[in-house]
Motif scaffolding. Structure first.
Motif, PDB file in Angstrom:
ATOM      1  N   UNK A  60      32.081  17.978  44.170  1.00  0.00           N
ATOM      2  CA  UNK A  60      32.122  18.630  45.711  1.00  0.00           C
ATOM      3  C   UNK A  60      30.982  17.980  45.709  1.00  0.00           C
ATOM      4  N   UNK A  61      30.017  17.893  47.549  1.00  0.00           N
ATOM      5  CA  UNK A  61      28.906  18.425  48.085  1.00  0.00           C
ATOM      6  C   UNK A  61      28.924  19.473  48.692  1.00  0.00           C
ATOM      7  N   UNK A  62      27.756  20.702  48.466  1.00  0.00           N
ATOM      8  CA  UNK A  62      27.416  21.334  49.675  1.00  0.00           C
ATOM      9  C   UNK A  62      26.159  20.918  49.772  1.00  0.00           C
ATOM     10  N   UNK A  63      26.249  21.349  51.294  1.00  0.00           N
ATOM     11  CA  UNK A  63      24.810  21.798  51.559  1.00  0.00           C
ATOM     12  C   UNK A  63      24.004  23.050  52.676  1.00  0.00           C
ATOM     13  N   UNK A  64      23.747  23.562  52.678  1.00  0.00           N
ATOM     14  CA  UNK A  64      22.546  24.771  53.098  1.00  0.00           C
ATOM     15  C   UNK A  64      20.936  24.143  54.111  1.00  0.00           C
ATOM     16  N   UNK A  65      20.486  25.651  54.270  1.00  0.00           N
ATOM     17  CA  UNK A  65      19.343  25.072  54.638  1.00  0.00           C
ATOM     18  C   UNK A  65      19.008  24.368  53.411  1.00  0.00           C
ATOM     19  N   UNK A  66      18.482  25.308  52.383  1.00  0.00           N
ATOM     20  CA  UNK A  66      17.648  25.096  51.199  1.00  0.00           C
ATOM     21  C   UNK A  66      18.360  24.546  49.986  1.00  0.00           C
ATOM     22  N   UNK A  67      19.780  24.948  49.748  1.00  0.00           N
ATOM     23  CA  UNK A  67      20.517  24.150  48.978  1.00  0.00           C
ATOM     24  C   UNK A  67      20.701  25.256  47.678  1.00  0.00           C
ATOM     25  N   UNK A  68      19.619  26.311  47.778  1.00  0.00           N
ATOM     26  CA  UNK A  68      20.127  27.268  46.656  1.00  0.00           C
ATOM     27  C   UNK A  68      20.914  28.467  46.917  1.00  0.00           C
ATOM     28  N   UNK A  69      21.342  28.820  47.735  1.00  0.00           N
ATOM     29  CA  UNK A  69      22.127  29.999  48.580  1.00  0.00           C
ATOM     30  C   UNK A  69      23.760  29.935  47.797  1.00  0.00           C
ATOM     31  N   UNK A  70      23.813  28.061  48.365  1.00  0.00           N
ATOM     32  CA  UNK A  70      24.951  27.730  48.341  1.00  0.00           C
ATOM     33  C   UNK A  70      25.097  26.880  46.597  1.00  0.00           C
ATOM     34  N   UNK A  71      24.313  26.915  45.955  1.00  0.00           N
ATOM     35  CA  UNK A  71      24.379  25.977  44.937  1.00  0.00           C
ATOM     36  C   UNK A  71      24.735  27.801  44.214  1.00  0.00           C
ATOM     37  N   UNK A  72      23.670  28.721  44.240  1.00  0.00           N
ATOM     38  CA  UNK A  72      24.524  30.010  43.467  1.00  0.00           C
ATOM     39  C   UNK A  72      25.712  30.275  43.518  1.00  0.00           C
ATOM     40  N   UNK A  73      25.962  29.788  44.993  1.00  0.00           N
ATOM     41  CA  UNK A  73      27.855  31.317  44.731  1.00  0.00           C
ATOM     42  C   UNK A  73      28.367  29.898  44.537  1.00  0.00           C
ATOM     43  N   UNK A  74      28.537  28.894  44.434  1.00  0.00           N
ATOM     44  CA  UNK A  74      29.275  27.414  44.082  1.00  0.00           C
ATOM     45  C   UNK A  74      29.359  28.722  42.019  1.00  0.00           C
ATOM     46  N   UNK A  75      28.188  28.345  41.785  1.00  0.00           N
ATOM     47  CA  UNK A  75      28.149  28.522  40.138  1.00  0.00           C
ATOM     48  C   UNK A  75      28.951  29.906  39.756  1.00  0.00           C
ATOM     49  N   UNK A  76      29.396  30.846  40.684  1.00  0.00           N
ATOM     50  CA  UNK A  76      30.004  31.690  40.572  1.00  0.00           C
ATOM     51  C   UNK A  76      31.124  31.348  40.196  1.00  0.00           C
ATOM     52  N   UNK A  77      31.842  30.292  40.558  1.00  0.00           N
ATOM     53  CA  UNK A  77      33.210  30.159  40.040  1.00  0.00           C
ATOM     54  C   UNK A  77      32.850  29.457  38.393  1.00  0.00           C
ATOM     55  N   UNK A  78      34.076  29.665  37.667  1.00  0.00           N
ATOM     56  CA  UNK A  78      34.603  28.826  36.792  1.00  0.00           C
ATOM     57  C   UNK A  78      34.334  28.377  36.163  1.00  0.00           C
ATOM     58  N   UNK A  79      33.582  26.748  35.738  1.00  0.00           N
ATOM     59  CA  UNK A  79      33.821  25.686  35.483  1.00  0.00           C
ATOM     60  C   UNK A  79      33.173  24.845  35.822  1.00  0.00           C
ATOM     61  N   UNK A 105      22.587  20.474  47.833  1.00  0.00           N
ATOM     62  CA  UNK A 105      20.924  20.019  48.759  1.00  0.00           C
ATOM     63  C   UNK A 105      19.968  20.844  49.835  1.00  0.00           C
ATOM     64  N   UNK A 106      19.560  20.636  50.019  1.00  0.00           N
ATOM     65  CA  UNK A 106      18.348  21.044  51.372  1.00  0.00           C
ATOM     66  C   UNK A 106      18.216  20.874  52.360  1.00  0.00           C
ATOM     67  N   UNK A 107      18.607  21.453  53.387  1.00  0.00           N
ATOM     68  CA  UNK A 107      18.504  20.276  54.196  1.00  0.00           C
ATOM     69  C   UNK A 107      17.486  20.112  55.129  1.00  0.00           C
ATOM     70  N   UNK A 108      17.108  21.415  55.230  1.00  0.00           N
ATOM     71  CA  UNK A 108      15.874  21.655  55.693  1.00  0.00           C
ATOM     72  C   UNK A 108      14.636  21.018  55.036  1.00  0.00           C
TER      73      UNK A 108
END
Length: 142
Positions: A60-79, A105-108
Motif C-alpha cells: 500500500x501507499x498512503x499520503x496525507x499532509x505530513x504522512x504522520x497521521x495516516x501512518x499511525x492510523x494504518x499501523x492500528x491494523x494488525x499485520x 509519505x507527507x505531501x507537504x
C-alpha cells in the motif's frame, strides 16, 4: 496490486503517484479520497491497510499532509507495518529490514519528483529475509 489512498492534503501527490504506477504498468486500486475537499485520513488508511492485510493488495501507499497521521492510523491494523519515508534510504531500509507493507509519505514535506523516487525504491526493494529481521518482525507482531 498496489492499494493507494490519501486525504485531501495528499490528493495532488497521489495523482502523481498514480501517473507513475500507470506509466510502469503497475496495477493499483485507488481507495480515495477523490478530491481536495477536507476529509478524515483514518478512513482511507483503514481501507488501504485492510486491503493489504486481506491480501487483496501486495503493498500500500498512503499520503496525507505530513504522512504522520495516516501512518499511525494504518499501523492500528494488525499485520500492517506502515513506514513513513521522506527519503530513499529509509524506503529501502524499511523494505530490507522491516518488510514494511505500506509506504506513507507527507505531501507537504516532499516534492513530487522526490516522492516518485521513494515510491520506486519502496516498490522495487525486496525484504532481505535475514533471520535477525524475521525475528524482530515477529517481536513487533506479538
Amino acid at each position: 496490486m498496489i492499494a493507494i489512498g490519501c486525504d485531501h492534503g495528499g490528493f495532488a501527490l497521489k495523482q502523481e503517484v498514480i501517473k507513475y504506477l500507470e506509466e510502469h504498468k503497475i496495477e493499483y486500486k485507488d481507495f480515495g479520497c477523490y478530491n481536495e475537499e477536507p476529509c478524515d485520513y483514518p478512513v482511507f488508511a483503514k481501507n488501504v491497510a485492510e486491503s493489504v492485510v486481506n491480501k487483496e493488495s501486495d503493498k500500500g501507499i498512503l499520503i496525507c499532509g505530513t504522512g504522520i497521521g495516516i501512518s499511525i492510523a494504518a499501523n492500528k491494523i494488525k499485520g500492517i507495518r506502515a513506514a513513513l519515508c521522506h527519503d530513499c534510504f529509509s524506503a529501502e531500509a524499511t523494505r530490507l529490514h522491516n518488510d514494511a507493507n505500506i509506504l506513507a509519505m507527507g505531501a507537504r514535506v516532499i516534492g513530487s519528483g522526490h516522492a516518485i523516487k521513494i515510491v520506486d525504491t519502496f516498490l522495487n526493494t525486496d525484504f532481505s529475509g535475514d533471520e535477525r529481521h524475521i525475528n524482530r518482525i515477529k517481536l513487533i507482531e506479538d
